[in-house]
Motif scaffolding. Structure first.
Motif, PDB file in Angstrom:
ATOM      1  N   GLN A 123       1.177  -0.881  -0.201  1.00  0.00           N
ATOM      2  CA  GLN A 123       0.164   0.013  -0.002  1.00  0.00           C
ATOM      3  C   GLN A 123       0.947   1.185   0.195  1.00  0.00           C
ATOM      4  OE1 GLN A 123      -2.627  -0.929   3.976  1.00  0.00           O
ATOM      5  NE2 GLN A 123      -3.839  -1.776   2.552  1.00  0.00           N
ATOM      6  N   GLN A 124       2.012   1.068   0.973  1.00  0.00           N
ATOM      7  CA  GLN A 124       2.971   2.824   1.212  1.00  0.00           C
ATOM      8  C   GLN A 124       3.648   2.472  -0.921  1.00  0.00           C
ATOM      9  OE1 GLN A 124       3.187   4.680   3.515  1.00  0.00           O
ATOM     10  NE2 GLN A 124       1.549   3.749   4.347  1.00  0.00           N
ATOM     11  N   LEU A 125       4.035   1.237  -0.942  1.00  0.00           N
ATOM     12  CA  LEU A 125       4.861   1.176  -2.414  1.00  0.00           C
ATOM     13  C   LEU A 125       3.540   1.745  -3.435  1.00  0.00           C
ATOM     14  CD1 LEU A 125       7.483   0.423  -3.559  1.00  0.00           C
ATOM     15  CD2 LEU A 125       6.360  -1.538  -4.141  1.00  0.00           C
ATOM     16  N   ALA A 126       2.258   1.806  -3.447  1.00  0.00           N
ATOM     17  CA  ALA A 126       1.188   2.005  -3.969  1.00  0.00           C
ATOM     18  C   ALA A 126       1.251   3.357  -4.365  1.00  0.00           C
ATOM     19  CB  ALA A 126       0.271   1.582  -3.977  1.00  0.00           C
ATOM     20  N   LYS A 127       0.917   4.528  -3.259  1.00  0.00           N
ATOM     21  CA  LYS A 127       1.084   6.049  -3.664  1.00  0.00           C
ATOM     22  C   LYS A 127       2.756   6.487  -3.512  1.00  0.00           C
ATOM     23  CE  LYS A 127      -1.698   5.791   1.236  1.00  0.00           C
ATOM     24  NZ  LYS A 127      -1.199   6.272   2.735  1.00  0.00           N
ATOM     25  N   ALA A 128       3.307   5.553  -3.767  1.00  0.00           N
ATOM     26  CA  ALA A 128       4.858   6.568  -4.473  1.00  0.00           C
ATOM     27  C   ALA A 128       4.507   5.762  -6.346  1.00  0.00           C
ATOM     28  CB  ALA A 128       6.236   5.440  -4.386  1.00  0.00           C
ATOM     29  N   LEU A 129       3.610   5.025  -6.802  1.00  0.00           N
ATOM     30  CA  LEU A 129       3.521   4.984  -7.893  1.00  0.00           C
ATOM     31  C   LEU A 129       2.362   5.644  -8.600  1.00  0.00           C
ATOM     32  CD1 LEU A 129       4.243   1.263  -7.848  1.00  0.00           C
ATOM     33  CD2 LEU A 129       5.950   3.114  -9.153  1.00  0.00           C
ATOM     34  N   ASP A 130       1.947   6.318  -7.545  1.00  0.00           N
ATOM     35  CA  ASP A 130       0.431   7.155  -8.667  1.00  0.00           C
ATOM     36  C   ASP A 130       0.606   7.576  -9.792  1.00  0.00           C
ATOM     37  OD1 ASP A 130      -2.247   7.313  -7.042  1.00  0.00           O
ATOM     38  OD2 ASP A 130      -1.527   9.819  -7.645  1.00  0.00           O
TER      39      ASP A 130
ATOM     40  N   ARG B 272      -1.195   5.503 -13.070  1.00  0.00           N
ATOM     41  CA  ARG B 272      -2.571   5.418 -13.086  1.00  0.00           C
ATOM     42  C   ARG B 272      -3.265   6.403 -14.361  1.00  0.00           C
ATOM     43  NH1 ARG B 272      -6.144   5.891  -7.570  1.00  0.00           N
ATOM     44  NH2 ARG B 272      -7.546   4.566  -8.943  1.00  0.00           N
ATOM     45  N   GLY B 273      -3.739   5.150 -15.075  1.00  0.00           N
ATOM     46  CA  GLY B 273      -4.186   6.148 -16.272  1.00  0.00           C
ATOM     47  C   GLY B 273      -3.261   5.119 -17.532  1.00  0.00           C
ATOM     48  N   GLN B 274      -1.924   4.900 -17.315  1.00  0.00           N
ATOM     49  CA  GLN B 274      -1.708   4.244 -18.389  1.00  0.00           C
ATOM     50  C   GLN B 274      -1.142   2.645 -18.590  1.00  0.00           C
ATOM     51  OE1 GLN B 274       2.857   5.952 -17.844  1.00  0.00           O
ATOM     52  NE2 GLN B 274       2.246   7.339 -16.441  1.00  0.00           N
ATOM     53  N   ASP B 275      -0.710   2.484 -19.407  1.00  0.00           N
ATOM     54  CA  ASP B 275      -0.810   0.662 -19.887  1.00  0.00           C
ATOM     55  C   ASP B 275       0.550   0.606 -18.933  1.00  0.00           C
ATOM     56  OD1 ASP B 275      -1.428  -1.178 -21.152  1.00  0.00           O
ATOM     57  OD2 ASP B 275      -0.947  -0.924 -23.325  1.00  0.00           O
ATOM     58  N   VAL B 276      -0.110  -0.147 -17.879  1.00  0.00           N
ATOM     59  CA  VAL B 276       0.755  -0.297 -17.059  1.00  0.00           C
ATOM     60  C   VAL B 276       0.450  -2.961 -16.760  1.00  0.00           C
ATOM     61  CG1 VAL B 276       1.549  -0.394 -14.556  1.00  0.00           C
ATOM     62  CG2 VAL B 276       1.193   1.608 -16.157  1.00  0.00           C
ATOM     63  N   VAL B 277       1.490  -2.802 -16.595  1.00  0.00           N
ATOM     64  CA  VAL B 277       1.551  -4.639 -16.025  1.00  0.00           C
ATOM     65  C   VAL B 277       1.660  -3.888 -15.015  1.00  0.00           C
ATOM     66  CG1 VAL B 277       3.065  -5.190 -18.015  1.00  0.00           C
ATOM     67  CG2 VAL B 277       1.354  -7.189 -16.121  1.00  0.00           C
TER      68      VAL B 277
ATOM     69  N   ALA C 121      -1.278  -3.221  -7.886  1.00  0.00           N
ATOM     70  CA  ALA C 121      -1.558  -3.792  -9.184  1.00  0.00           C
ATOM     71  C   ALA C 121      -3.214  -3.103  -8.271  1.00  0.00           C
ATOM     72  CB  ALA C 121      -1.834  -4.837  -9.696  1.00  0.00           C
ATOM     73  N   ALA C 122      -4.085  -3.419  -7.486  1.00  0.00           N
ATOM     74  CA  ALA C 122      -5.023  -2.926  -7.218  1.00  0.00           C
ATOM     75  C   ALA C 122      -4.886  -0.992  -7.435  1.00  0.00           C
ATOM     76  CB  ALA C 122      -5.555  -4.191  -6.013  1.00  0.00           C
TER      77      ALA C 122
ATOM     78  N   VAL D 149       4.396  -0.043 -20.084  1.00  0.00           N
ATOM     79  CA  VAL D 149       5.158  -0.294 -18.204  1.00  0.00           C
ATOM     80  C   VAL D 149       5.000  -0.880 -17.642  1.00  0.00           C
ATOM     81  CG1 VAL D 149       5.053   1.581 -16.941  1.00  0.00           C
ATOM     82  CG2 VAL D 149       4.723   2.674 -19.115  1.00  0.00           C
ATOM     83  N   VAL D 150       6.052  -1.925 -17.191  1.00  0.00           N
ATOM     84  CA  VAL D 150       6.830  -3.052 -17.199  1.00  0.00           C
ATOM     85  C   VAL D 150       6.610  -2.498 -15.953  1.00  0.00           C
ATOM     86  CG1 VAL D 150       7.415  -5.296 -16.541  1.00  0.00           C
ATOM     87  CG2 VAL D 150       6.932  -3.686 -18.882  1.00  0.00           C
ATOM     88  N   ILE D 151       6.151  -3.001 -13.971  1.00  0.00           N
ATOM     89  CA  ILE D 151       6.249  -2.596 -12.828  1.00  0.00           C
ATOM     90  C   ILE D 151       6.763  -4.004 -12.248  1.00  0.00           C
ATOM     91  CG2 ILE D 151       6.061  -1.511 -10.712  1.00  0.00           C
ATOM     92  CD1 ILE D 151       4.102  -0.097 -12.048  1.00  0.00           C
ATOM     93  N   VAL D 152       7.931  -4.385 -11.866  1.00  0.00           N
ATOM     94  CA  VAL D 152       8.845  -4.921 -11.284  1.00  0.00           C
ATOM     95  C   VAL D 152       8.548  -5.377 -10.408  1.00  0.00           C
ATOM     96  CG1 VAL D 152      10.305  -6.685 -11.350  1.00  0.00           C
ATOM     97  CG2 VAL D 152       9.949  -5.762 -12.815  1.00  0.00           C
ATOM     98  N   VAL D 153       7.755  -5.827  -9.116  1.00  0.00           N
ATOM     99  CA  VAL D 153       7.430  -5.634  -7.488  1.00  0.00           C
ATOM    100  C   VAL D 153       8.430  -6.943  -6.426  1.00  0.00           C
ATOM    101  CG1 VAL D 153       5.940  -5.262  -5.643  1.00  0.00           C
ATOM    102  CG2 VAL D 153       5.578  -4.445  -7.847  1.00  0.00           C
ATOM    103  N   ASP D 154       9.263  -6.905  -6.089  1.00  0.00           N
ATOM    104  CA  ASP D 154       9.435  -7.450  -5.250  1.00  0.00           C
ATOM    105  C   ASP D 154       8.918  -7.076  -3.536  1.00  0.00           C
ATOM    106  OD1 ASP D 154       9.786 -10.293  -3.709  1.00  0.00           O
ATOM    107  OD2 ASP D 154      11.781  -9.820  -4.995  1.00  0.00           O
ATOM    108  N   ASP D 155       8.713  -8.144  -2.596  1.00  0.00           N
ATOM    109  CA  ASP D 155       9.539  -7.532  -1.070  1.00  0.00           C
ATOM    110  C   ASP D 155      10.143  -6.731  -0.736  1.00  0.00           C
ATOM    111  OD1 ASP D 155      10.404 -10.065  -0.363  1.00  0.00           O
ATOM    112  OD2 ASP D 155       9.170 -10.958   0.549  1.00  0.00           O
ATOM    113  N   GLY D 156      11.698  -6.374  -1.030  1.00  0.00           N
ATOM    114  CA  GLY D 156      12.644  -6.233  -0.703  1.00  0.00           C
ATOM    115  C   GLY D 156      14.391  -6.973  -1.620  1.00  0.00           C
ATOM    116  N   ILE D 157      15.147  -5.550  -1.764  1.00  0.00           N
ATOM    117  CA  ILE D 157      16.293  -6.395  -2.329  1.00  0.00           C
ATOM    118  C   ILE D 157      17.578  -6.314  -1.515  1.00  0.00           C
ATOM    119  CG2 ILE D 157      18.295  -5.624  -3.808  1.00  0.00           C
ATOM    120  CD1 ILE D 157      15.284  -4.036  -5.540  1.00  0.00           C
ATOM    121  N   ALA D 158      18.213  -7.120  -1.222  1.00  0.00           N
ATOM    122  CA  ALA D 158      19.696  -7.600  -0.370  1.00  0.00           C
ATOM    123  C   ALA D 158      20.917  -7.119  -1.266  1.00  0.00           C
ATOM    124  CB  ALA D 158      19.294  -8.856   0.326  1.00  0.00           C
ATOM    125  N   THR D 159      20.638  -8.122  -2.472  1.00  0.00           N
ATOM    126  CA  THR D 159      21.796  -8.012  -3.319  1.00  0.00           C
ATOM    127  C   THR D 159      21.883  -7.510  -4.264  1.00  0.00           C
ATOM    128  OG1 THR D 159      21.996  -9.201  -3.971  1.00  0.00           O
ATOM    129  CG2 THR D 159      22.858  -9.614  -2.364  1.00  0.00           C
ATOM    130  N   GLY D 160      20.118  -7.301  -5.167  1.00  0.00           N
ATOM    131  CA  GLY D 160      20.275  -7.245  -6.361  1.00  0.00           C
ATOM    132  C   GLY D 160      20.191  -7.844  -7.162  1.00  0.00           C
TER     133      GLY D 160
END
Length: 212
Positions: free
Chosen positions: A11-18, A21-26, A42-43, A126-137
């Motif tokens: 939910q916090q991450l979604a706000k930073a991606l606001d 909204r309205g773009q052709d995103v997956v 996504a929601a 627009v492709v948004i790749v999401v994980d729960d966190g990154i250590a080394t990347g």
């Protein structure tokens, strides 16, 4: 700062991606832990959610230490961390053995998670790749490199938490990196969640069953 759980982080991450909204995103989630985070994103963006199958290639005697990663595809994309491989003294044969094992796990997950369902269309979106966190990347870097061959309009990496050096490295590959929490003293991803319960294959499938 700590997130209560993956949903709250999403939910916090979604706000930073606001601004998407309205773009052709997956939105593409890295299973398993990235799925509940990506579901919230996504929601919020009213965008389709799918999976991106990537596996870390760990040092044989220290599996959590990434010496590379592989992403699923017609031609699997492999990222090697040559410095880690050299310092750990890993031979080409050892690397290849673990690489093949992780490819087999990707195939198992594809059969289980997709069950014949075609993956989401990537080209021109627009492709948004999401994980729960990154250590080394390393894992997410492999994902980005693999996705470039599919012709997306833009690749955005979005994670709730990661160390600054990993974020800087990913910015060299992705078009944009969104990460609200970038602690210099990192340790492990789970430290930044009050609830960091490990997810199962059934959990992943249930997320998608609930969206169908």
């Amino acid at each position: 700062m700590r997130y209560s759980d993956r949903r709250e982080a999403g939910q916090q991450l979604a706000k930073a991606l606001d601004h998407y909204r309205g773009q052709d995103v997956v939105v593409l989630a890295l299973p398993r832990g990235g799925v509940p985070v990506a579901s919230e994103v996504a929601a919020h963006l009213n965008a389709p959610l799918d999976l991106l199958l990537v596996r870390k290639i760990g040092v044989p005697w220290q599996p959590e230490l990434a010496m590379g990663a592989v992403i699923d595809g017609d031609r699997p994309a492999v990222v090697r961390n040559d410095e880690t491989i050299r310092l750990a003294g890993v031979t080409d044969a050892e690397f290849e053995s673990i690489y093949q094992r992780e490819l087999a796990e990707i195939e198992r997950r594809r059969r289980l998670y997709f069950a014949g369902r075609p993956p989401a269309e990537i080209a021109g979106r627009v492709v948004i790749v999401v994980d729960d966190g990154i250590a080394t990347g390393a894992t997410v870097k492999a994902a980005v490199i693999g996705l470039k061959s599919k012709g997306p309009a833009k690749i955005v990496v979005a994670v709730p938490v990661a160390p600054p050096d990993a974020v800087a490295e990913l910015k060299r590959e992705a078009d944009e990196v969104i990460c609200p929490l970038q602690p210099r003293m990192f340790g492990a991803i789970g430290y930044f969640y009050s609830d960091f319960e490990q997810l199962t294959d059934t959990d992943v499938m249930n997320f998608f069953a609930g969206r169908s």
